[in-house]
Design a protein around this motif. Structure first.
Motif, PDB file in Angstrom:
ATOM      1  N   GLN A  21      57.414  28.578  23.691  1.00 26.82           N
ATOM      2  CA  GLN A  21      57.140  28.324  25.180  1.00 26.82           C
ATOM      3  C   GLN A  21      55.785  27.775  25.187  1.00 26.82           C
ATOM      4  OE1 GLN A  21      57.957  31.993  27.222  1.00 26.82           O
ATOM      5  NE2 GLN A  21      59.390  30.711  28.508  1.00 26.82           N
ATOM      6  N   GLN A  22      54.840  28.461  24.309  1.00 25.60           N
ATOM      7  CA  GLN A  22      53.266  27.835  24.425  1.00 25.60           C
ATOM      8  C   GLN A  22      53.107  26.588  24.034  1.00 25.60           C
ATOM      9  OE1 GLN A  22      50.870  30.325  21.800  1.00 25.60           O
ATOM     10  NE2 GLN A  22      48.898  29.446  22.692  1.00 25.60           N
ATOM     11  N   LEU A  23      54.001  26.141  22.832  1.00 24.42           N
ATOM     12  CA  LEU A  23      53.772  24.734  22.073  1.00 24.42           C
ATOM     13  C   LEU A  23      54.600  23.732  22.773  1.00 24.42           C
ATOM     14  CD1 LEU A  23      54.741  26.059  18.403  1.00 24.42           C
ATOM     15  CD2 LEU A  23      52.470  25.345  19.231  1.00 24.42           C
ATOM     16  N   THR A  24      55.578  24.340  23.505  1.00 21.34           N
ATOM     17  CA  THR A  24      56.198  23.334  24.449  1.00 21.34           C
ATOM     18  C   THR A  24      55.528  22.790  25.618  1.00 21.34           C
ATOM     19  OG1 THR A  24      58.519  24.174  23.904  1.00 21.34           O
ATOM     20  CG2 THR A  24      58.141  22.832  26.096  1.00 21.34           C
ATOM     21  N   LEU A  25      54.700  23.841  26.413  1.00 18.68           N
ATOM     22  CA  LEU A  25      53.662  23.669  27.118  1.00 18.68           C
ATOM     23  C   LEU A  25      52.556  22.706  26.914  1.00 18.68           C
ATOM     24  CD1 LEU A  25      53.753  27.012  28.958  1.00 18.68           C
ATOM     25  CD2 LEU A  25      54.622  25.029  30.137  1.00 18.68           C
ATOM     26  N   GLN A  26      51.995  23.104  25.785  1.00 17.55           N
ATOM     27  CA  GLN A  26      50.883  21.992  25.402  1.00 17.55           C
ATOM     28  C   GLN A  26      51.571  20.510  25.170  1.00 17.55           C
ATOM     29  OE1 GLN A  26      50.000  24.111  21.625  1.00 17.55           O
ATOM     30  NE2 GLN A  26      48.560  25.632  22.721  1.00 17.55           N
ATOM     31  N   THR A  27      52.558  20.351  24.679  1.00 17.99           N
ATOM     32  CA  THR A  27      53.262  19.011  24.229  1.00 17.99           C
ATOM     33  C   THR A  27      53.570  18.476  25.687  1.00 17.99           C
ATOM     34  OG1 THR A  27      54.328  19.990  22.076  1.00 17.99           O
ATOM     35  CG2 THR A  27      54.762  17.685  23.050  1.00 17.99           C
ATOM     36  N   LEU A  28      54.125  19.208  26.513  1.00 15.39           N
ATOM     37  CA  LEU A  28      54.302  18.520  27.743  1.00 15.39           C
ATOM     38  C   LEU A  28      53.062  18.028  28.576  1.00 15.39           C
ATOM     39  CD1 LEU A  28      56.812  21.052  29.677  1.00 15.39           C
ATOM     40  CD2 LEU A  28      57.029  18.428  29.404  1.00 15.39           C
ATOM     41  N   ARG A  29      51.987  18.816  28.604  1.00 15.10           N
ATOM     42  CA  ARG A  29      50.613  18.320  28.855  1.00 15.10           C
ATOM     43  C   ARG A  29      50.448  16.971  28.351  1.00 15.10           C
ATOM     44  NH1 ARG A  29      46.061  22.655  28.385  1.00 15.10           N
ATOM     45  NH2 ARG A  29      44.999  21.116  29.320  1.00 15.10           N
ATOM     46  N   THR A  30      50.505  16.749  27.174  1.00 16.96           N
ATOM     47  CA  THR A  30      50.409  15.385  26.246  1.00 16.96           C
ATOM     48  C   THR A  30      51.288  14.483  26.875  1.00 16.96           C
ATOM     49  OG1 THR A  30      49.289  16.457  24.489  1.00 16.96           O
ATOM     50  CG2 THR A  30      50.159  14.334  24.157  1.00 16.96           C
ATOM     51  N   VAL A  31      52.733  14.846  26.772  1.00 18.44           N
ATOM     52  CA  VAL A  31      53.637  13.710  27.143  1.00 18.44           C
ATOM     53  C   VAL A  31      53.683  13.432  28.667  1.00 18.44           C
ATOM     54  CG1 VAL A  31      56.151  13.245  27.254  1.00 18.44           C
ATOM     55  CG2 VAL A  31      55.312  14.541  25.170  1.00 18.44           C
ATOM     56  N   GLN A  32      53.091  14.375  29.509  1.00 21.43           N
ATOM     57  CA  GLN A  32      53.347  14.078  31.012  1.00 21.43           C
ATOM     58  C   GLN A  32      52.145  12.876  31.198  1.00 21.43           C
ATOM     59  OE1 GLN A  32      54.786  15.806  33.686  1.00 21.43           O
ATOM     60  NE2 GLN A  32      54.098  13.600  34.417  1.00 21.43           N
ATOM     61  N   GLY A  33      51.279  12.741  30.425  1.00 20.84           N
ATOM     62  CA  GLY A  33      50.090  11.692  30.434  1.00 20.84           C
ATOM     63  C   GLY A  33      50.612  10.490  30.039  1.00 20.84           C
ATOM     64  N   ILE A  34      51.874  10.509  29.469  1.00 20.41           N
ATOM     65  CA  ILE A  34      52.501   8.965  28.803  1.00 20.41           C
ATOM     66  C   ILE A  34      53.630   8.594  29.696  1.00 20.41           C
ATOM     67  CG2 ILE A  34      53.942   8.013  26.788  1.00 20.41           C
ATOM     68  CD1 ILE A  34      52.791  10.228  24.916  1.00 20.41           C
ATOM     69  N   VAL A  35      54.344   9.696  30.165  1.00 20.99           N
ATOM     70  CA  VAL A  35      55.413   9.222  31.106  1.00 20.99           C
ATOM     71  C   VAL A  35      54.962   9.058  32.692  1.00 20.99           C
ATOM     72  CG1 VAL A  35      57.334  10.204  29.800  1.00 20.99           C
ATOM     73  CG2 VAL A  35      56.180  11.721  31.605  1.00 20.99           C
ATOM     74  N   GLN A  36      53.981   9.961  32.780  1.00 24.51           N
ATOM     75  CA  GLN A  36      52.942   9.735  34.113  1.00 24.51           C
ATOM     76  C   GLN A  36      53.851  10.121  35.400  1.00 24.51           C
ATOM     77  OE1 GLN A  36      51.951   5.417  34.737  1.00 24.51           O
ATOM     78  NE2 GLN A  36      50.066   5.919  33.130  1.00 24.51           N
ATOM     79  N   THR A  37      55.128   9.648  35.563  1.00 20.27           N
ATOM     80  CA  THR A  37      55.920  10.341  36.864  1.00 20.27           C
ATOM     81  C   THR A  37      56.547  11.397  36.303  1.00 20.27           C
ATOM     82  OG1 THR A  37      56.477   8.026  37.584  1.00 20.27           O
ATOM     83  CG2 THR A  37      57.678   9.782  38.323  1.00 20.27           C
ATOM     84  N   ALA A  38      56.375  12.516  37.134  1.00 21.16           N
ATOM     85  CA  ALA A  38      56.838  14.216  36.579  1.00 21.16           C
ATOM     86  C   ALA A  38      58.305  14.249  37.386  1.00 21.16           C
ATOM     87  CB  ALA A  38      55.938  14.984  37.359  1.00 21.16           C
ATOM     88  N   HIS A  39      59.157  14.718  36.360  1.00 23.32           N
ATOM     89  CA  HIS A  39      60.460  14.960  36.865  1.00 23.32           C
ATOM     90  C   HIS A  39      60.629  16.116  37.824  1.00 23.32           C
ATOM     91  CE1 HIS A  39      64.846  15.145  36.635  1.00 23.32           C
ATOM     92  NE2 HIS A  39      64.761  13.952  35.794  1.00 23.32           N
ATOM     93  N   THR A  40      61.414  15.986  38.823  1.00 23.79           N
ATOM     94  CA  THR A  40      61.485  17.263  39.567  1.00 23.79           C
ATOM     95  C   THR A  40      62.175  18.468  38.653  1.00 23.79           C
ATOM     96  OG1 THR A  40      63.597  16.516  40.313  1.00 23.79           O
ATOM     97  CG2 THR A  40      61.488  15.702  41.688  1.00 23.79           C
ATOM     98  N   ALA A  41      62.953  18.435  37.928  1.00 28.22           N
ATOM     99  CA  ALA A  41      63.477  19.310  37.395  1.00 28.22           C
ATOM    100  C   ALA A  41      62.584  20.194  36.562  1.00 28.22           C
ATOM    101  CB  ALA A  41      64.500  18.697  36.116  1.00 28.22           C
TER     102      ALA A  41
END
Length: 412
Positions: A202-222
């Protein structure tokens, strides 16, 4: 003279291949270990010179043996390390193409999903995949087209070994960068990982999500529901990453849904989802812990998040107040079942009071001068000084502030 040397080189190469082709497991493992020791860091041309321009023939033998024996783990670590030498060599584009053409990517991904394969071999398989992913967009797309995101995400979620989890994270991060065709697939795969049972995953996933969020920009409601569920974690490092991601999502389309969810969690339902129940609560050797603990931990984390976001901007404060955050914070302050919920709620409340005169006035009127003074004197330790009367006042409060720009003209 050169012709004689060439014939000698070819003779040595043929002898080498004969030894390999006729060798048993022990012989081949010895050959692989010698190859690994002698050829680390060599370039493509140097490998060709070593094999008298026949390096591809040895790589073909390696990939064939890999495909035939990977399910049994026969010298698997040595095979993967040897293949890595070929694929990571400078000027090794030819070797990468040859490896992929014989189904190398699919074989590596299958290794990740086999329970009988030990974790070190899975780490080696992930390292080979990383070499390919770093070679460019074409290889990233080939990995994704082979259902690589799902295989790697499942490896991260199911593994109990930290090194395997970390290498899986690196791989997902690589697939998210410079891969516009499949970056959304990686993003959704990471969201699905939020509900996994492993705290480290979970920790690693959250760290990666923070990076990937900046790439995709639009957040998914899911993302909203599983992200809020992560706040039930008893692991502080997981909660920290979740709070940081929530903060960064305040500039995206899911901001309103997250704020509404955080406020709702201040007054949680007692019904607990068994899937989100931490395994530690089922450990017979552990002390007896209330079933409601994850819910109260989530309540405390929500109060902490609200206090953090309130300090980010007055705009966020106003939006939270319109969601009746003051009413819910007062309720959380009266939760004697979990002192951290009380502490975090009191700290957040203190900030709202200091920022908006109308909040100060309404809260003072609702809880009385004595309790209000206790709150403002030391919000952090307020929970230790509450009487039963104070708790009843907090739990039954009816504060309903709709405007914060100015205080009401007359009291209720």
């Amino acid at each position: 003279m050169s012709s004689v040397k060439e014939q000698e080189s070819v003779g040595r190469l043929m002898g080498f291949f004969k030894e390999w082709d006729n060798g048993n497991k022990a012989t081949r493992c010895r050959i692989l270990n010698n190859f690994i020791d002698c050829n680390q860091g060599k370039t493509g041309p140097e490998l060709e010179q070593e094999f008298s321009q026949g390096a591809s023939l040895f790589l073909a033998r390696l990939t064939t043996w890999l495909r035939l024996s990977y399910m049994f783990g026969t010298c698997l670590k040595e095979i993967l390390q040897s293949i890595s030498i070929f694929l990571s060599a400078a000027s090794s584009g030819r070797y990468k193409v040859e490896f992929v053409e014989v189904g190398g990517i699919l074989t590596l991904l299958e290794i990740l999903g086999l329970n009988q394969i030990n974790e070190q071999n899975k780490v080696e398989a992930l390292k080979v995949l990383q070499i390919l992913a770093r070679a460019g967009r074409k290889y990233k797309e080939l990995i994704c087209e082979s259902y690589g995101v799902r295989s790697i995400a499942e490896c991260l979620a199911k593994s109990k070994v930290e090194e395997t989890q970390e290498q899986s994270q690196v791989m997902l991060d690589l697939l998210a960068h410079g891969n516009p065709k499949y970056q959304t697939q990686v993003y959704k795969g990471l969201i699905a990982l939020l509900i996994c049972e492993s705290p480290r995953a979970q920790q690693l996933t959250l760290q990666t999500l923070r990076t990937v969020q900046g790439i995709v920009q639009t957040a998914h409601t899911a993302m909203v529901e599983p992200l809020l569920a992560v706040l039930q974690s008893v692991h502080l490092e997981v909660q920290h990453e979740a709070l940081q991601l929530i903060r960064e999502l305040m500039v995206t389309d899911v901001r309103s849904a997250l704020l509404k969810g955080l406020v709702t969690l201040l007054r949680p339902s007692r019904k607990e989802n068994p899937k989100n129940r931490p395994q530690i609560l089922d450990d017979p050797a552990a002390p007896l812990i209330s079933d409601a603990l994850p819910t109260f931990i989530q309540q405390a984390a929500s109060a902490k998040a609200i206090g953090m976001l309130a300090r980010e901007s007055s705009e966020l404060c106003e939006e939270l107040i319109h969601l009746r955050v003051i009413h819910h914070l007062l309720y959380a302050m009266g939760n004697t079942a979990h002192t951290e919920s009380q502490r975090q709620a009191s700290l957040a409340m203190e900030y709202f009071i200091s920022l908006f005169p109308v909040v100060e006035e309404q809260v003072r009127m609702e809880i009385g001068d004595n309790l209000f003074r206790m709150l403002m004197e030391n919000a952090e330790t307020l929970y230790m000084r509450l009487s039963k009367v104070h708790i009843d006042i907090l739990l039954s409060n009816q504060v309903n502030i709709l405007r914060v720009k100015e205080a009401p003209e007359s009291p209720r």
